[in-house]
Design a protein around this motif. Structure first.
Motif, PDB file in Angstrom:
ATOM      1  N   TYR A   1       0.832  -1.207   0.000  1.00  0.00           N
ATOM      2  CA  TYR A   1       0.000   0.000   0.000  1.00  0.00           C
ATOM      3  C   TYR A   1       0.866   1.257   0.000  1.00  0.00           C
ATOM      4  N   ALA A   2       1.919   1.245   0.828  1.00  0.00           N
ATOM      5  CA  ALA A   2       2.810   2.399   0.895  1.00  0.00           C
ATOM      6  C   ALA A   2       3.485   2.636  -0.454  1.00  0.00           C
ATOM      7  N   ALA A   3       3.910   1.555  -1.123  1.00  0.00           N
ATOM      8  CA  ALA A   3       4.547   1.695  -2.428  1.00  0.00           C
ATOM      9  C   ALA A   3       3.567   2.253  -3.451  1.00  0.00           C
ATOM     10  N   ASP A   4       2.294   1.834  -3.362  1.00  0.00           N
ATOM     11  CA  ASP A   4       1.273   2.331  -4.290  1.00  0.00           C
ATOM     12  C   ASP A   4       1.052   3.830  -4.090  1.00  0.00           C
ATOM     13  N   VAL A   5       0.988   4.270  -2.823  1.00  0.00           N
ATOM     14  CA  VAL A   5       0.795   5.691  -2.529  1.00  0.00           C
ATOM     15  C   VAL A   5       1.983   6.503  -3.048  1.00  0.00           C
ATOM     16  N   ARG A   6       3.215   6.014  -2.795  1.00  0.00           N
ATOM     17  CA  ARG A   6       4.405   6.718  -3.281  1.00  0.00           C
ATOM     18  C   ARG A   6       4.394   6.827  -4.797  1.00  0.00           C
ATOM     19  N   GLY A   7       3.902   5.777  -5.467  1.00  0.00           N
ATOM     20  CA  GLY A   7       3.843   5.814  -6.920  1.00  0.00           C
ATOM     21  C   GLY A   7       2.874   6.857  -7.436  1.00  0.00           C
ATOM     22  N   GLN A   8       1.809   7.139  -6.672  1.00  0.00           N
ATOM     23  CA  GLN A   8       0.806   8.108  -7.099  1.00  0.00           C
ATOM     24  C   GLN A   8       1.223   9.546  -6.813  1.00  0.00           C
ATOM     25  N   VAL A   9       1.836   9.785  -5.672  1.00  0.00           N
ATOM     26  CA  VAL A   9       2.135  11.168  -5.284  1.00  0.00           C
ATOM     27  C   VAL A   9       3.603  11.534  -5.444  1.00  0.00           C
ATOM     28  N   GLY A  10       4.459  10.543  -5.727  1.00  0.00           N
ATOM     29  CA  GLY A  10       5.872  10.826  -5.926  1.00  0.00           C
ATOM     30  C   GLY A  10       6.644  10.848  -4.625  1.00  0.00           C
ATOM     31  N   PRO A  11       7.970  10.952  -4.715  1.00  0.00           N
ATOM     32  CA  PRO A  11       8.816  10.981  -3.515  1.00  0.00           C
ATOM     33  C   PRO A  11       8.662  12.300  -2.772  1.00  0.00           C
ATOM     34  N   LEU A  12       9.124  12.323  -1.516  1.00  0.00           N
ATOM     35  CA  LEU A  12       9.102  13.557  -0.743  1.00  0.00           C
ATOM     36  C   LEU A  12      10.191  14.499  -1.235  1.00  0.00           C
ATOM     37  N   VAL A  13       9.841  15.782  -1.383  1.00  0.00           N
ATOM     38  CA  VAL A  13      10.807  16.789  -1.821  1.00  0.00           C
ATOM     39  C   VAL A  13      10.763  17.966  -0.846  1.00  0.00           C
ATOM     40  N   PRO A  14      11.881  18.670  -0.647  1.00  0.00           N
ATOM     41  CA  PRO A  14      11.889  19.823   0.264  1.00  0.00           C
ATOM     42  C   PRO A  14      11.238  21.042  -0.383  1.00  0.00           C
ATOM     43  N   VAL A  15      10.447  21.775   0.399  1.00  0.00           N
ATOM     44  CA  VAL A  15       9.837  23.024  -0.061  1.00  0.00           C
ATOM     45  C   VAL A  15       9.960  24.067   1.046  1.00  0.00           C
ATOM     46  N   LEU A  16       9.905  25.331   0.655  1.00  0.00           N
ATOM     47  CA  LEU A  16       9.998  26.435   1.602  1.00  0.00           C
ATOM     48  C   LEU A  16       8.594  26.949   1.893  1.00  0.00           C
ATOM     49  N   VAL A  17       8.281  27.096   3.201  1.00  0.00           N
ATOM     50  CA  VAL A  17       6.942  27.501   3.645  1.00  0.00           C
ATOM     51  C   VAL A  17       7.080  28.654   4.633  1.00  0.00           C
ATOM     52  N   THR A  18       6.117  29.582   4.602  1.00  0.00           N
ATOM     53  CA  THR A  18       6.158  30.723   5.525  1.00  0.00           C
ATOM     54  C   THR A  18       5.594  30.335   6.890  1.00  0.00           C
ATOM     55  N   LYS A  19       6.300  30.771   7.953  1.00  0.00           N
ATOM     56  CA  LYS A  19       5.814  30.597   9.332  1.00  0.00           C
ATOM     57  C   LYS A  19       5.044  31.819   9.806  1.00  0.00           C
ATOM     58  N   ALA A  20       5.141  32.919   9.067  1.00  0.00           N
ATOM     59  CA  ALA A  20       4.448  34.168   9.397  1.00  0.00           C
ATOM     60  C   ALA A  20       4.185  34.918   8.096  1.00  0.00           C
ATOM     61  N   ASP A  21       3.230  35.850   8.126  1.00  0.00           N
ATOM     62  CA  ASP A  21       2.945  36.658   6.943  1.00  0.00           C
ATOM     63  C   ASP A  21       4.184  37.461   6.541  1.00  0.00           C
ATOM     64  N   ILE A  22       4.451  37.523   5.236  1.00  0.00           N
ATOM     65  CA  ILE A  22       5.529  38.361   4.713  1.00  0.00           C
ATOM     66  C   ILE A  22       4.887  39.461   3.866  1.00  0.00           C
ATOM     67  N   PRO A  23       4.992  40.719   4.278  1.00  0.00           N
ATOM     68  CA  PRO A  23       4.345  41.807   3.534  1.00  0.00           C
ATOM     69  C   PRO A  23       4.968  42.015   2.163  1.00  0.00           C
ATOM     70  N   ARG A  24       4.172  42.547   1.259  1.00  0.00           N
ATOM     71  CA  ARG A  24       4.670  42.904  -0.069  1.00  0.00           C
ATOM     72  C   ARG A  24       5.785  43.940   0.063  1.00  0.00           C
ATOM     73  N   GLY A  25       6.875  43.747  -0.681  1.00  0.00           N
ATOM     74  CA  GLY A  25       7.996  44.671  -0.674  1.00  0.00           C
ATOM     75  C   GLY A  25       9.021  44.397   0.405  1.00  0.00           C
ATOM     76  N   LYS A  26       8.767  43.427   1.299  1.00  0.00           N
ATOM     77  CA  LYS A  26       9.686  43.136   2.397  1.00  0.00           C
ATOM     78  C   LYS A  26      10.927  42.412   1.886  1.00  0.00           C
ATOM     79  N   ALA A  27      12.096  42.886   2.303  1.00  0.00           N
ATOM     80  CA  ALA A  27      13.350  42.226   1.942  1.00  0.00           C
ATOM     81  C   ALA A  27      13.605  41.066   2.897  1.00  0.00           C
ATOM     82  N   LEU A  28      14.083  39.943   2.366  1.00  0.00           N
ATOM     83  CA  LEU A  28      14.305  38.745   3.169  1.00  0.00           C
ATOM     84  C   LEU A  28      15.756  38.709   3.642  1.00  0.00           C
ATOM     85  N   GLY A  29      16.011  39.405   4.755  1.00  0.00           N
ATOM     86  CA  GLY A  29      17.316  39.397   5.374  1.00  0.00           C
ATOM     87  C   GLY A  29      17.489  38.190   6.284  1.00  0.00           C
TER      88      GLY A  29
END
Length: 212
Positions: free
Chosen positions: A5-33
């Motif tokens: 079952y696990a192999a079937d699910v992996r085949g449908q959704v693909g392997p895990l990949v890293p992504v970047l997610v916000t922990k807080a709102d980032i305003p428009r125009g804000k520089a990411l220091g």
């Protein structure tokens, strides 16, 4: 059974990949220091099917960039939402012009005149890693010119298109659109009503998402 079952699910959704997610709102125009990178961004691993095609994978990829849209808490962070700080000359932002092949313009010619603000949708080719997907590449960019495909140079295969559009963009956006024009299946322009300044978070839909 569990292993199968696990192999079937992996085949449908693909392997895990890293992504970047916000922990807080980032305003428009804000520089990411450095401080904002630590306090507002985190890395997660999600199945490839659910990761937006332009999502960043590590905080250092966003270092020194500026948010071109407001990015709500809990959103993926994509390349189209960020750009390098804009250099200014004589008080005006430095911009570029880029020409791209676009489809679906025949029914909207009256809305796609010079000076119109448009959103750009890109549909990628499918490959062994996943199904084709359409994503919101750019928002509220200026259309400079639109001309019929038969009057344009059609050298090479390229994406499906019935017109060539010239847009006013930043250099980073020009790189994204040039890559899409070379490798994507189709690009479309969605005209904005006058005064519409709404900015959406990164949005992508795959062919699999359309199944009932």
């Amino acid at each position: 059974m569990v292993s199968g079952y696990a192999a079937d699910v992996r085949g449908q959704v693909g392997p895990l990949v890293p992504v970047l997610v916000t922990k807080a709102d980032i305003p428009r125009g804000k520089a990411l220091g450095p401080q904002l990178l630590r306090s507002s961004l985190s890395q997660r691993r999600v199945p490839r099917r659910f990761a937006p095609p332009d999502a960043l994978s590590a905080p250092e990829q966003a270092a020194g960039l500026r948010a071109v849209t407001g990015i709500p808490k809990g959103s993926y962070v994509g390349r189209a939402q960020l750009e390098a700080p804009v250099m200014r000359a004589a008080g005006r932002p430095v911009v570029r012009q880029v020409e791209i092949p676009v489809a679906g313009t025949d029914a909207m010619r009256g809305l796609l005149g010079p000076g119109a603000r448009v959103d750009v949708l890109v549909t990628s080719e499918g490959d062994r890693a996943g199904s084709p997907r359409t994503y919101l590449a750019l928002q509220s960019v200026e259309l400079i010119d639109l001309r019929s495909r038969e009057h344009a140079d059609q050298g090479g295969e390229g994406p499906r298109a019935d017109a060539m559009a010239t847009l006013r963009v930043t250099l980073r956006q020009a790189v994204l659109l040039t890559a899409a024009g070379n490798f994507a299946r189709e690009l479309r322009l969605v005209p904005r009503p006058a005064g519409d300044r709404q900015q959406l978070p990164a949005t992508a839909v795959t062919a699999a998402d359309l199944r009932p």
